[in-house]
Design a protein around this motif. Structure first.
Motif, PDB file in Angstrom:
ATOM      1  N   PRO A  92     -10.615 -16.162   6.944  1.00 44.81           N
ATOM      2  CA  PRO A  92     -11.018 -14.864   7.955  1.00 44.81           C
ATOM      3  C   PRO A  92     -12.247 -13.762   7.274  1.00 44.81           C
ATOM      4  CG  PRO A  92      -8.875 -15.022   6.862  1.00 44.81           C
ATOM      5  CD  PRO A  92      -9.276 -15.957   6.452  1.00 44.81           C
ATOM      6  N   GLU A  93     -12.674 -13.735   6.166  1.00 44.51           N
ATOM      7  CA  GLU A  93     -13.878 -13.630   5.643  1.00 44.51           C
ATOM      8  C   GLU A  93     -14.538 -13.880   6.644  1.00 44.51           C
ATOM      9  OE1 GLU A  93     -11.085 -13.534   3.695  1.00 44.51           O
ATOM     10  OE2 GLU A  93     -10.682 -11.204   4.101  1.00 44.51           O
ATOM     11  N   GLY A  94     -14.799 -14.653   7.198  1.00 43.91           N
ATOM     12  CA  GLY A  94     -16.316 -15.685   7.757  1.00 43.91           C
ATOM     13  C   GLY A  94     -16.518 -17.047   5.761  1.00 43.91           C
ATOM     14  N   ARG A  95     -16.837 -18.003   6.367  1.00 42.79           N
ATOM     15  CA  ARG A  95     -17.147 -18.926   5.860  1.00 42.79           C
ATOM     16  C   ARG A  95     -17.893 -18.902   4.317  1.00 42.79           C
ATOM     17  NH1 ARG A  95     -18.177 -23.731   9.165  1.00 42.79           N
ATOM     18  NH2 ARG A  95     -18.499 -25.301   6.888  1.00 42.79           N
ATOM     19  N   ALA A  96     -18.988 -18.259   4.975  1.00 50.61           N
ATOM     20  CA  ALA A  96     -20.476 -17.651   3.495  1.00 50.61           C
ATOM     21  C   ALA A  96     -19.401 -17.296   2.566  1.00 50.61           C
ATOM     22  CB  ALA A  96     -21.542 -16.603   4.348  1.00 50.61           C
ATOM     23  N   GLN A  97     -18.706 -16.285   2.237  1.00 50.46           N
ATOM     24  CA  GLN A  97     -18.101 -16.275   1.369  1.00 50.46           C
ATOM     25  C   GLN A  97     -17.309 -17.155   0.466  1.00 50.46           C
ATOM     26  OE1 GLN A  97     -13.890 -14.078   1.197  1.00 50.46           O
ATOM     27  NE2 GLN A  97     -15.771 -12.069   0.293  1.00 50.46           N
ATOM     28  N   ALA A 149       9.788 -36.092  10.865  1.00 49.53           N
ATOM     29  CA  ALA A 149      10.506 -35.424  11.544  1.00 49.53           C
ATOM     30  C   ALA A 149      10.794 -34.196  12.348  1.00 49.53           C
ATOM     31  CB  ALA A 149      12.150 -35.172  10.825  1.00 49.53           C
ATOM     32  N   ARG A 150      10.076 -33.549  11.328  1.00 45.36           N
ATOM     33  CA  ARG A 150       9.605 -31.973  11.688  1.00 45.36           C
ATOM     34  C   ARG A 150       8.246 -31.293  10.251  1.00 45.36           C
ATOM     35  NH1 ARG A 150      11.571 -28.796  14.859  1.00 45.36           N
ATOM     36  NH2 ARG A 150      10.702 -26.748  15.687  1.00 45.36           N
ATOM     37  N   ALA A 151       7.438 -31.265  11.256  1.00 45.29           N
ATOM     38  CA  ALA A 151       6.602 -30.458  10.534  1.00 45.29           C
ATOM     39  C   ALA A 151       6.284 -28.767  10.279  1.00 45.29           C
ATOM     40  CB  ALA A 151       4.824 -30.706  10.851  1.00 45.29           C
ATOM     41  N   VAL A 152       6.237 -28.423   8.499  1.00 48.08           N
ATOM     42  CA  VAL A 152       6.834 -26.794   8.026  1.00 48.08           C
ATOM     43  C   VAL A 152       5.666 -26.636   7.735  1.00 48.08           C
ATOM     44  CG1 VAL A 152       8.126 -24.934   7.329  1.00 48.08           C
ATOM     45  CG2 VAL A 152       8.878 -27.736   8.491  1.00 48.08           C
ATOM     46  N   PHE A 153       4.948 -25.761   8.236  1.00 46.60           N
ATOM     47  CA  PHE A 153       3.533 -24.949   7.775  1.00 46.60           C
ATOM     48  C   PHE A 153       3.626 -23.283   7.479  1.00 46.60           C
ATOM     49  CE2 PHE A 153       2.218 -27.952  11.127  1.00 46.60           C
ATOM     50  CZ  PHE A 153       1.256 -28.206  11.449  1.00 46.60           C
ATOM     51  N   VAL A 154       3.648 -22.783   5.689  1.00 49.03           N
ATOM     52  CA  VAL A 154       4.118 -22.700   5.604  1.00 49.03           C
ATOM     53  C   VAL A 154       2.938 -21.244   5.163  1.00 49.03           C
ATOM     54  CG1 VAL A 154       5.258 -21.465   2.791  1.00 49.03           C
ATOM     55  CG2 VAL A 154       6.286 -23.356   3.697  1.00 49.03           C
ATOM     56  N   ASP A 155       2.735 -20.030   6.357  1.00 48.25           N
ATOM     57  CA  ASP A 155       1.769 -18.908   5.809  1.00 48.25           C
ATOM     58  C   ASP A 155      -0.097 -19.504   5.937  1.00 48.25           C
ATOM     59  OD1 ASP A 155       1.374 -16.456   5.990  1.00 48.25           O
ATOM     60  OD2 ASP A 155       0.805 -16.021   3.967  1.00 48.25           O
ATOM     61  N   ALA A 156      -0.088 -20.490   6.737  1.00 51.44           N
ATOM     62  CA  ALA A 156      -0.764 -22.013   6.210  1.00 51.44           C
ATOM     63  C   ALA A 156      -2.378 -21.817   7.530  1.00 51.44           C
ATOM     64  CB  ALA A 156       0.090 -23.121   6.523  1.00 51.44           C
ATOM     65  N   SER A 157      -3.109 -22.410   7.036  1.00 46.86           N
ATOM     66  CA  SER A 157      -3.977 -22.732   8.097  1.00 46.86           C
ATOM     67  C   SER A 157      -3.454 -23.826   8.928  1.00 46.86           C
ATOM     68  CB  SER A 157      -5.258 -23.306   7.288  1.00 46.86           C
ATOM     69  OG  SER A 157      -6.445 -22.385   6.113  1.00 46.86           O
ATOM     70  N   VAL A 158      -3.887 -24.159  10.053  1.00 45.70           N
ATOM     71  CA  VAL A 158      -3.551 -25.585  10.641  1.00 45.70           C
ATOM     72  C   VAL A 158      -5.099 -26.160  10.811  1.00 45.70           C
ATOM     73  CG1 VAL A 158      -1.080 -24.691  11.596  1.00 45.70           C
ATOM     74  CG2 VAL A 158      -4.002 -23.978  12.743  1.00 45.70           C
ATOM     75  N   ARG A 183       0.578 -10.680  11.798  1.00 44.33           N
ATOM     76  CA  ARG A 183       0.307 -11.965  13.224  1.00 44.33           C
ATOM     77  C   ARG A 183       0.186 -12.904  12.295  1.00 44.33           C
ATOM     78  NH1 ARG A 183      -2.076  -7.349  17.591  1.00 44.33           N
ATOM     79  NH2 ARG A 183      -0.205  -6.054  17.451  1.00 44.33           N
ATOM     80  N   PRO A 184       0.266 -14.079  13.188  1.00 44.86           N
ATOM     81  CA  PRO A 184      -0.107 -15.633  12.762  1.00 44.86           C
ATOM     82  C   PRO A 184      -2.471 -15.527  13.373  1.00 44.86           C
ATOM     83  CG  PRO A 184       1.875 -16.106  13.925  1.00 44.86           C
ATOM     84  CD  PRO A 184       1.261 -14.497  13.807  1.00 44.86           C
ATOM     85  N   SER A 185      -2.970 -16.128  13.060  1.00 45.89           N
ATOM     86  CA  SER A 185      -4.060 -16.612  13.315  1.00 45.89           C
ATOM     87  C   SER A 185      -4.221 -16.812  15.116  1.00 45.89           C
ATOM     88  CB  SER A 185      -4.594 -17.625  12.609  1.00 45.89           C
ATOM     89  OG  SER A 185      -4.006 -19.207  12.789  1.00 45.89           O
ATOM     90  N   ARG A 186      -5.160 -16.989  15.534  1.00 45.88           N
ATOM     91  CA  ARG A 186      -4.472 -17.252  17.060  1.00 45.88           C
ATOM     92  C   ARG A 186      -5.024 -18.795  17.296  1.00 45.88           C
ATOM     93  NH1 ARG A 186      -9.468 -20.138  19.910  1.00 45.88           N
ATOM     94  NH2 ARG A 186     -10.359 -19.896  18.046  1.00 45.88           N
ATOM     95  N   GLU A 187      -5.263 -19.376  16.190  1.00 45.40           N
ATOM     96  CA  GLU A 187      -4.879 -21.177  16.532  1.00 45.40           C
ATOM     97  C   GLU A 187      -3.656 -21.691  16.587  1.00 45.40           C
ATOM     98  OE1 GLU A 187      -9.070 -20.270  15.237  1.00 45.40           O
ATOM     99  OE2 GLU A 187      -7.772 -19.958  14.103  1.00 45.40           O
ATOM    100  N   VAL A 188      -3.100 -20.304  15.531  1.00 41.04           N
ATOM    101  CA  VAL A 188      -1.044 -20.651  14.928  1.00 41.04           C
ATOM    102  C   VAL A 188      -0.783 -20.495  16.700  1.00 41.04           C
ATOM    103  CG1 VAL A 188       0.667 -19.836  13.966  1.00 41.04           C
ATOM    104  CG2 VAL A 188      -1.471 -20.647  12.589  1.00 41.04           C
ATOM    105  N   ALA A 189      -0.929 -18.991  16.874  1.00 37.37           N
ATOM    106  CA  ALA A 189      -0.514 -18.171  17.943  1.00 37.37           C
ATOM    107  C   ALA A 189      -0.536 -19.355  19.652  1.00 37.37           C
ATOM    108  CB  ALA A 189      -0.774 -17.056  18.386  1.00 37.37           C
ATOM    109  N   GLU A 190      -1.711 -20.123  19.701  1.00 40.20           N
ATOM    110  CA  GLU A 190      -1.826 -20.788  20.873  1.00 40.20           C
ATOM    111  C   GLU A 190      -0.887 -22.306  20.994  1.00 40.20           C
ATOM    112  OE1 GLU A 190      -5.929 -21.817  20.938  1.00 40.20           O
ATOM    113  OE2 GLU A 190      -6.626 -20.077  21.610  1.00 40.20           O
TER     114      GLU A 190
END
Length: 234
Positions: free
Chosen positions: A113-118, A92-101, A189-196
């Motif tokens: 956000p701080e880079g994958r190496a961390q 019916a719907r997907a809900v992303f709670v402060d989530a990665s997509v 603000r959401p991430s760039r991917e979410v904003a798109e």
């Protein structure tokens, strides 16, 4: 009747949703909190990212759920987004709670956000697991001392492969009926991917004036947000 499938974020199990369940059940809906493989009471189960996608799809199919609202918090937005594309007209719907997509070919760490190496260094130093969060990680997130203690005490190491393996999308995320819940204390603000995705026609933005773990800090309000999202998804 809507069936809510609630998937917790990194380090957590189905128990993390316990304060949200009453608000959904009182409204007459089915509620199915899920512990992903390798976490909480399922520690010791080997897991990669597709294992977690299969966990979600398997629950929906095993229980023959219809009118499903898939809810993913934080990390679990990545497997939830993939599972949403696989369950077809059950969704019916997907809900992303402060989530990665999920992004095709991308992983959780590729969007860190701080880079994958961390994150990768922490996984390598802890036998393939991302070590659980600490009380310091919860600062400024609208949690009481009691809530922080409960969150930290229940957290378990997170299987590293689920964070580094790439997503595989069967359905473009922009085609999903979806709600994104942005918790403002964790960034306004959401991430760039979410904003798109939010710029498209099928995604809706909802904000909550709380931190990254609203199932602890504002469970009744979160339940209402999920109920409202379910109404939008009909």
């Amino acid at each position: 009747m809507t069936n809510f499938v609630l998937v917790p974020g990194a380090w957590l199990g189905s128990w993390a949703w316990s304060d949200v369940l009453p608000g959904l059940r009182e409204a007459g809906h089915g509620v199915h909190p899920l512990t992903l493989s390798g976490l909480a009471d399922k520690q010791g189960v080997k897991a990669g990212q597709q294992t977690h996608v299969d966990d979600i799809v398997g629950l929906v199919e095993r229980l023959d759920l219809r009118d499903v609202v898939l809810v993913g918090h934080s990390y679990s937005g990545i497997p939830v987004g993939q599972a949403a594309g696989r369950i077809g007209d059950r969704l019916a719907r997907a809900v992303f709670v402060d989530a990665s997509v999920p992004v095709e070919g991308g992983s959780f760490v590729s969007g860190w956000p701080e880079g994958r190496a961390q994150v990768e260094a922490a996984i390598a130093a802890h036998d393939g697991f991302w070590p659980p969060l600490t009380a310091a990680d919860c600062a400024g997130q609208g949690l009481s001392e009691k809530e922080v203690a409960r969150l930290v005490a229940g957290a378990t190491p997170h299987p590293g492969a689920t964070l580094t393996e790439p997503a595989v999308l069967t359905t473009p995320q922009a085609d999903l009926p979806a709600t994104y819940v942005k918790c403002l204390l964790d960034g306004d603000r959401p991430s760039r991917e979410v904003a798109e995705l939010l710029a498209g026609e099928r995604w809706e933005l909802v904000t909550m004036d709380t931190g990254h773990w609203p199932m602890f800090s504002r469970p009744r309000e979160l339940a209402r947000v999920l109920l409202d999202a379910a109404g939008e998804g009909r």
